[in-house]
Scaffold this motif. Sequence first.
Motif, PDB file in Angstrom:
ATOM      1  N   SER A   1       1.107   4.168  -2.807  1.00 26.43           N
ATOM      2  CA  SER A   1       0.939   5.579  -2.468  1.00 26.43           C
ATOM      3  C   SER A   1       2.081   6.429  -3.012  1.00 26.43           C
TER       4      SER A   1
ATOM      5  N   PRO B   1      -9.584   6.274   4.604  1.00 25.86           N
ATOM      6  CA  PRO B   1      -9.584   5.171   3.621  1.00 25.86           C
ATOM      7  C   PRO B   1      -8.286   4.359   3.656  1.00 25.86           C
ATOM      8  N   GLY B   2      -7.152   5.030   3.897  1.00 24.07           N
ATOM      9  CA  GLY B   2      -5.879   4.316   3.963  1.00 24.07           C
ATOM     10  C   GLY B   2      -5.823   3.350   5.137  1.00 24.07           C
TER      11      GLY B   2
ATOM     12  N   GLU C   1      -1.467  -8.074  -3.036  1.00 24.20           N
ATOM     13  CA  GLU C   1      -2.433  -7.669  -2.002  1.00 24.20           C
ATOM     14  C   GLU C   1      -3.381  -8.816  -1.649  1.00 24.20           C
TER      15      GLU C   1
ATOM     16  N   VAL D   1      -8.224  -3.965   6.194  1.00 19.28           N
ATOM     17  CA  VAL D   1      -8.796  -5.044   5.371  1.00 19.28           C
ATOM     18  C   VAL D   1      -7.714  -6.041   4.967  1.00 19.28           C
ATOM     19  N   LEU D   2      -6.557  -5.517   4.536  1.00 15.83           N
ATOM     20  CA  LEU D   2      -5.462  -6.389   4.138  1.00 15.83           C
ATOM     21  C   LEU D   2      -4.746  -6.996   5.334  1.00 15.83           C
TER      22      LEU D   2
ATOM     23  N   LYS E   1      -8.426   2.105   6.662  1.00 16.18           N
ATOM     24  CA  LYS E   1      -9.419   1.053   6.409  1.00 16.18           C
ATOM     25  C   LYS E   1      -8.849  -0.020   5.480  1.00 16.18           C
ATOM     26  N   ARG E   2      -8.163   0.422   4.409  1.00 15.70           N
ATOM     27  CA  ARG E   2      -7.589  -0.534   3.458  1.00 15.70           C
ATOM     28  C   ARG E   2      -6.507  -1.382   4.116  1.00 15.70           C
ATOM     29  N   LEU E   3      -5.689  -0.739   4.951  1.00 10.40           N
ATOM     30  CA  LEU E   3      -4.648  -1.479   5.670  1.00 10.40           C
ATOM     31  C   LEU E   3      -5.280  -2.515   6.589  1.00 10.40           C
TER      32      LEU E   3
ATOM     33  N   LEU F   1       0.833  -1.213   0.000  1.00  8.12           N
ATOM     34  CA  LEU F   1       0.000   0.000   0.000  1.00  8.12           C
ATOM     35  C   LEU F   1       0.864   1.258   0.000  1.00  8.12           C
TER      36      LEU F   1
END
Length: 517
Positions: free
Chosen positions: A71, A228-229, A381, A235-236, A231-233, A67
Motif C-alpha cells: 500500500s 477490499p483491504g 503472501e 484471506v491472508l 478482505k485481503r487481510l 500488504l
Amino acid sequence: MSLFKSFATVGGATMLSRLCGFGRDVMLAAFVGTGPVADAFVVAFRLPNLFRRLFAEGAFNSAFVPLFARSVEEDGEQGARKFAGEIAAALFWTLVVILALAEVFMPLLVHVLAPGYFSDPAKFDLTVLMSRIAFPYLLFMSLLAFLSGILNTFQKFLAAAMAPVMLNVVMMAVLAGIGFYGMEPNQTTGVLLVSGVAVAGVVQLAVVAIGMKRLGFRVPIMRPRWTPGVKRLLVLGVPGVIAGGITQINITVGTIIASLESSANSYLYYADRIYQLPLGVVGIAIGVVLLPSLTRQLRSGQEELVHHTQNRSMEFALALTLPAAVALVIIPDTVIAVLFQRGQFTDAAVEQTALALMAFAVGLPAFVLNKVLSPGFFAREDTKTPMYFAAVAMVVNVTLSILLFPAFKHVGIAIGTTAAGWVNSALLAFVLWRRGHFVVDAALLKRIPLLGFASALMGVVVYGGTLVLEPLSTSNLFVVRASELILLVTIGLISFGILVQLTGTVDFRAQLQKLRR
C-alpha cells in the motif's frame, strides 16, 4: 539501515528486555516459588499471550506487513493511512468482542487450559480471578503489534523493540513491593501480579504510540467496514490464524498435560524463560527485520539480494544459537541455580527445571531457523504453506508429549516441543529450496559445519571447566556460585571465538578492519 544494524537494534533492545525479564523471574522465583500461586500466574499470564500470538503477532503481522508495504509503494502515504485505518477499526472491535466473551467464559477457558486445577477448588478459583484481571493485556498487545508493523515497515525498529522492557520494569516494581512488605504467596499476591500485567500493557502501548508520533504517521479513526483491504487481510490472515492456532494448541496441550503433575507448569515456565533469551534476542530480531526487508527486495525484483539476505540471516542465527544450545545442554543446573535458587525455589525445583531446559536447548537452533525461514513465505503472501507445516509439527508435538509424559513427566513435554520445532524447520527449508526461493550459497555451506564443529568443541571445553570449578558449585554463597557461572560463560565465549577463528569460520582481523573503516 543495514541488515545487521537492524538485527543489532532489535536484538539489543530484546536483550535488555530479556535481562529485565530475568530480573523479574528471579524475583518471582524468590517471592512466589513454584507453588499454587505460581501455577495460577503461569496460566493467567499465558491466556492473553495465547490469544495475542494467535490473532496479533504471528497471523496479523505475517499478513499485514506485506500488504501495508504494498500500500505504501502503490498508493502513497495517504492510501497507506486509509488502509491502516480500515485494519485498525476491524482489529479493535474484533478484540473487544473476544475480550468480552473471554471474561464471561473464563472458568471454561481455565478448565480447558488447566483441567488438573479443577480438583483443587481454591487453586482453580484463584486462576480464574487472576485470568480475568490479566486478559485485557491481549487488547493492548494486539494494538501494539499493529503499530509495530507500521513502524517496522518504515525501518523504525527501536520503539517496538523497547516496548517489552516496560512489561518487565512494571512487573519488577510490583514484585519489589511484594518482597519489601514480606507478603506470602496468596490470593492478594496473585492479584497484584496480574494487575501489574494489565498496567504494563498500557505502558507498552504508550511507548509504541510515542514512536508513531515521532514517525509522523497518523492512523485515522474509522468505523469497521468490509473493504477490499480488510478482505485481503482476512484471506491472508486466516491461514496464519490457523497456523498460530496450531502452535497455541501445542502450548495448550503442554499446559493441560503439565497440570496433571504438581509444579510442572512452573518448571516448564522457568526453563522456557532461559532458552527464550537467545531465541528472543536472535530469533525475534531476525523475524522482525527480515519480513519487511524481504518484502521490499521482492517488490523491487532483487532476487539475488533476497537469497543473500536469507543466507546471511541463517548464518547469523546459527553462529549465535548453536553455541548457546550446547552451553545450555552442558550446564543447565548451574544456570538455573544461579538465576533462581533462593527463597521459595528449592533444590528439587532446580533439578527438575534443569532437565526441562536441557530438552528445550536441543531445539533452540530449530526455533530460530523457523524465524529465518518463515518470512520467505510471508513476503510472497503465502501464509498457507507454513500453516500446513505447523499442523504436521503439532501432530508430532502432541503425540510425543502424550507418549512421553507417563515416563518423563514435564521433560517429555519439552522433548515433544523440541522434536516439533525440528520437523517444522526442516519442512520450511526443504520447500523453500525446492521452489527456488532459498538458494544456499557456498559461504553458508562452508560455515554451517564449521560452526557446528566449533560449538561441539566449545562444549567439551566448558564441560572441562565444570570439572575444574566443581568445588564452587557446592558453596551456599550466591557470589561464589555466580562467579562459577560467569567463569564458565567466559570460558565458553573465549574458546568459541578462538575456534571459529582457527577454523576460518570468522576472520576477526577482517571484521576489525571493517569496524575501523
